[in-house]
Motif scaffolding. Sequence first.
Motif, PDB file in Angstrom:
ATOM      1  N   GLN A 286       0.819  -1.212   0.000  1.00  0.00           N
ATOM      2  CA  GLN A 286       0.000   0.000   0.000  1.00  0.00           C
ATOM      3  C   GLN A 286       0.853   1.263   0.000  1.00  0.00           C
ATOM      4  N   LEU A 287       1.938   1.255   0.759  1.00  0.00           N
ATOM      5  CA  LEU A 287       2.805   2.430   0.790  1.00  0.00           C
ATOM      6  C   LEU A 287       3.496   2.644  -0.549  1.00  0.00           C
ATOM      7  N   GLN A 288       3.766   1.560  -1.289  1.00  0.00           N
ATOM      8  CA  GLN A 288       4.381   1.697  -2.606  1.00  0.00           C
ATOM      9  C   GLN A 288       3.443   2.410  -3.574  1.00  0.00           C
ATOM     10  N   LEU A 289       2.129   2.227  -3.417  1.00  0.00           N
ATOM     11  CA  LEU A 289       1.171   2.948  -4.269  1.00  0.00           C
ATOM     12  C   LEU A 289       1.272   4.450  -4.041  1.00  0.00           C
ATOM     13  N   HIS A 290       1.448   4.868  -2.808  1.00  0.00           N
ATOM     14  CA  HIS A 290       1.600   6.296  -2.522  1.00  0.00           C
ATOM     15  C   HIS A 290       2.942   6.812  -3.026  1.00  0.00           C
ATOM     16  N   VAL A 291       3.978   5.966  -2.980  1.00  0.00           N
ATOM     17  CA  VAL A 291       5.271   6.377  -3.539  1.00  0.00           C
ATOM     18  C   VAL A 291       5.143   6.633  -5.038  1.00  0.00           C
TER      19      VAL A 291
ATOM     20  N   LEU B  30       7.802   7.331   3.238  1.00  0.00           N
ATOM     21  CA  LEU B  30       7.055   6.146   2.829  1.00  0.00           C
ATOM     22  C   LEU B  30       7.981   4.937   2.723  1.00  0.00           C
ATOM     23  N   ASP B  31       9.175   5.117   2.157  1.00  0.00           N
ATOM     24  CA  ASP B  31      10.123   4.002   2.063  1.00  0.00           C
ATOM     25  C   ASP B  31      10.560   3.522   3.441  1.00  0.00           C
ATOM     26  N   GLU B  32      10.743   4.456   4.360  1.00  0.00           N
ATOM     27  CA  GLU B  32      11.123   4.075   5.720  1.00  0.00           C
ATOM     28  C   GLU B  32       9.991   3.374   6.439  1.00  0.00           C
ATOM     29  N   GLY B  33       8.754   3.766   6.134  1.00  0.00           N
ATOM     30  CA  GLY B  33       7.600   3.141   6.789  1.00  0.00           C
ATOM     31  C   GLY B  33       7.331   1.728   6.336  1.00  0.00           C
ATOM     32  N   LYS B  34       7.918   1.308   5.180  1.00  0.00           N
ATOM     33  CA  LYS B  34       7.702  -0.060   4.716  1.00  0.00           C
ATOM     34  C   LYS B  34       8.305  -1.083   5.663  1.00  0.00           C
TER      35      LYS B  34
END
Length: 373
Positions: free
Chosen positions: A42-47, A83-87
């Motif tokens: 999901q976070l990759q979609l925001h990236v 976002l990358d850190e939150g993955k």
Amino acid sequence: MEDQWLELKHFPLSLQNIILAFNQLKEDVRIALLTQLGDAAQLQLHVEACEHLKNGITLHCALVPEATYTTMNDSLNAMIADLDEGKDQSADEPDMAPIEVMSTVHTHQRGGPQIEINPDILATALQFAGPTRLGAIFGIAPHTMRRRALEHEIVEPGNPVYVEFTDDEGETLRYYTSSTAAQSSLPNDELDAIMLQILTQYLHFRCYMIDGQLRHIGVIVPRSRIQASYARIHGPPVAAFGVRCITRQVYNVKGYNSLTHHDGQHEEILPDDEAIAEYGIDWNDIENHHIHAHHHTANQLIHNPLGNNPFVAYMPETLNNVQVDEPNCPLTWEQLVYLQEVVAQLVDDGTNFARWHIWEIALALYIELLTTT
């Protein structure tokens, strides 16, 4: 981020869509970092959404003031980094400490420190893979995996390679043991009967396949006996009946490299009084179905059944003789030399662009020479 520069009334109408999209994306990223922490998909979609908006702002950078463009670009980079850190993070606190799979123990002896493996994990892992594969997964040597499994009594030790004992005369002897089955003492007539049955049912079986089929039914014999039995079933080698002349099949092609063909282990027969050695067998190529298919397609004139027998010294009846017509070049020899000298002066740095450029110049010069001929 300051809110004063985000007021729409301070920007022309053409920038309002970009600013509205930025504000909406900023809110979506804030909510995602609060609710979807650790969800990499999901976070990759925001990236990807941040990257898309960043490319859009760059495309319309002429419409965005320099200060606004810098602020938006820095903010989008910060969003992507968060976002990358939150993955790799999680909002759930662990309820127990992580399982320690391996640990290093210093024994204060010669050599490196001893590597210990969790016995429960090792016992479970050995149910799904062997020491070689587990050694690659754990990053240690396979013999270390086997040694730890023996120390924790997870596996039973194998039989010793040999056992020493003393006979009645006082001489020390060694008795060797083996983990493989003993070879079968099957007579040749029974082996030939089994070979005939296998080849009748499986026409295209070769040496390795026959060996595997024999082992499947519990017959373990050396490779030499399999070859001898195969030769007895198919008859004597063709070379035993003397030297034969080899005729050649003629091809006609329009130019050099118009036909690239490989006929395997064919050689030209020199004087008839010279002895012809038997052809060797490449066992890897014998099992290659693509090579067999090519051989049968390119040698349609060979009808001798012994030609497919890998255990006899078969010499082909025909060989291919490729006749190449002389190229009909429209340029004279002087024009060819001049074209080569011009092309040789062009710089080729290995890139496609440089080679396209050389080709275009050579083609234009060729057309010019052709029209002036």
